[in-house]
Scaffold this active site. Structure first.
Site, short mmCIF file in Angstrom:
data_model
loop_
_atom_site.label_atom_id
_atom_site.label_comp_id
_atom_site.label_asym_id
_atom_site.label_seq_id
_atom_site.Cartn_x
_atom_site.Cartn_y
_atom_site.Cartn_z
N ASP A 29 0.85 -1.20 0.00
CA ASP A 29 0.00 0.00 0.00
C ASP A 29 0.88 1.25 0.00
O ASP A 29 2.00 1.23 0.50
CB ASP A 29 -0.90 -0.02 1.24
CG ASP A 29 -2.06 0.95 1.12
OD1 ASP A 29 -2.30 1.49 0.02
OD2 ASP A 29 -2.73 1.20 2.15
N TRP A 34 2.99 7.92 -2.19
CA TRP A 34 4.40 8.10 -2.55
C TRP A 34 4.50 9.08 -3.73
O TRP A 34 5.31 10.01 -3.70
CB TRP A 34 5.01 6.74 -2.93
CG TRP A 34 6.46 6.76 -3.29
CD1 TRP A 34 7.50 6.58 -2.44
CD2 TRP A 34 7.02 7.00 -4.59
NE1 TRP A 34 8.69 6.67 -3.13
CE2 TRP A 34 8.42 6.93 -4.45
CE3 TRP A 34 6.49 7.25 -5.85
CZ2 TRP A 34 9.30 7.10 -5.52
CZ3 TRP A 34 7.35 7.43 -6.92
CH2 TRP A 34 8.73 7.35 -6.75
N HIS A 46 2.92 3.45 -8.98
CA HIS A 46 2.74 2.03 -9.31
C HIS A 46 3.99 1.48 -10.00
O HIS A 46 4.41 0.36 -9.75
CB HIS A 46 1.51 1.84 -10.19
CG HIS A 46 0.22 2.24 -9.50
ND1 HIS A 46 -0.07 1.87 -8.21
CD2 HIS A 46 -0.84 2.99 -9.92
CE1 HIS A 46 -1.26 2.35 -7.87
NE2 HIS A 46 -1.73 3.04 -8.89
N LEU A 140 11.08 -20.70 -5.20
CA LEU A 140 10.15 -19.76 -4.54
C LEU A 140 8.81 -19.85 -5.26
O LEU A 140 8.77 -19.83 -6.50
CB LEU A 140 10.70 -18.32 -4.65
CG LEU A 140 9.75 -17.19 -4.28
CD1 LEU A 140 9.46 -17.16 -2.78
CD2 LEU A 140 10.32 -15.82 -4.70
#
Ligand code: FPP
Length: 250
Positions: A29, A34, A46, A140
């Protein structure tokens, strides 16, 4: 055990490589805030957020954290301006194409959770292609929540259970918590051990509401595009101090 020096209180803290979260989940978030702070359009937030995603993946690889789930787009995010939605969906598509070789080279398995069939066809095609090309990878698991809502997921699980009962593949008397877990989008994953939320809000925002019943939370004021390895270490050190009782007595 690695000694990390904490700049906030000038103390050395211990980072225990043998007690890491096995499933890390993140509510990313603060992209908009920002950008606003810097006088940029929200899209810039983004774009920088995508760089932070790359950083956190690299940290998970460094620490051998085996599962990372990130909340990229919620079922509620369709309420945003059309232009921002279009930008976000295009950004996801371009990142998937651009990072494909990198993800394969690093032995990362990509998995998506959410109502994927409602997404634009070109994005859906790239998602399917990436999942197929990485399905045998095992260093991962990167689980990306897109058009994801925890309540929608539970509704979908209920419908899937009803269908199984209808088809006589499930006995109505045998429904328990495992039945619900087994019919969620995350049926093949353990619940998250640690959930990090950036940008300071103290809420779950419809994210993995079933799976986080006993997840440890860490909320940081750091805005997502600024989130880095040092912030992740801080969250993990705090996680390692928690006593997890799961409602029982220790
Ligand atoms: C929250 O910030 C962030 C999002 C809704 C989108 C998350 C997307 C990214 C991090 C981009 C890259 C992702 C991938 C998977 C490549 P916000 O817009 O809600 O910020 P605000 O609350 O400050 O307005």
């Amino acid at each position: 055990m690695i000694v990390i020096s904490n700049c906030k209180n000038n103390k050395n803290e211990l980072f225990d490589m043998s007690s890491l979260p096995q499933h890390l989940a993140i509510i990313m978030d603060g992209n908009g805030r920002w950008a606003k702070k810097k006088g940029f359009p929200r899209s810039m937030g983004h774009k920088e957020g995508a760089k932070a995603v790359k950083r956190v993946i690299a940290s998970c690889l460094d620490f051998n954290i085996p599962i990372l789930t990130i909340f990229a787009f919620s079922t509620e995010n369709w309420k945003r301006p059309k232009k921002e939605i279009a930008y976000l969906l295009k950004l996801f598509e371009s990142v998937l194409v651009k990072e494909k070789a990198n993800l394969i080279r690093n032995n990362i398995k990509i998995n998506f959770i959410g109502r994927l069939t409602d997404l634009p066809t070109p994005l859906n095609d790239k998602i399917n292609e990436l999942c197929e090309s990485t399905k045998k990878n095992n260093r991962l698991i990167l689980n990306i929540a897109v058009n994801y809502g925890g309540r929608a997921e539970i509704v979908d699980a209920i419908n899937s259970i009803i269908l199984k009962i209808d088809k006589k593949n499930l006995n109505i008397d045998k429904i328990n918590e495992d039945t619900v877990s087994d019919n969620l989008y995350t049926y093949n994953l353990p619940d998250p051990d640690l959930l990090i939320r950036t940008a300071g809000e103290m809420r779950i925002s419809n994210f993995m509401i079933w799976q986080t019943a006993y997840t440890e939370f860490w909320v940081t004021p750091v805005l997502w595009p600024d989130f880095d390895k040092k912030n992740l270490i801080e969250a993990i050190i705090n996680f390692q101090k928690r006593v997890r009782k799961y409602g029982g007595k220790i």
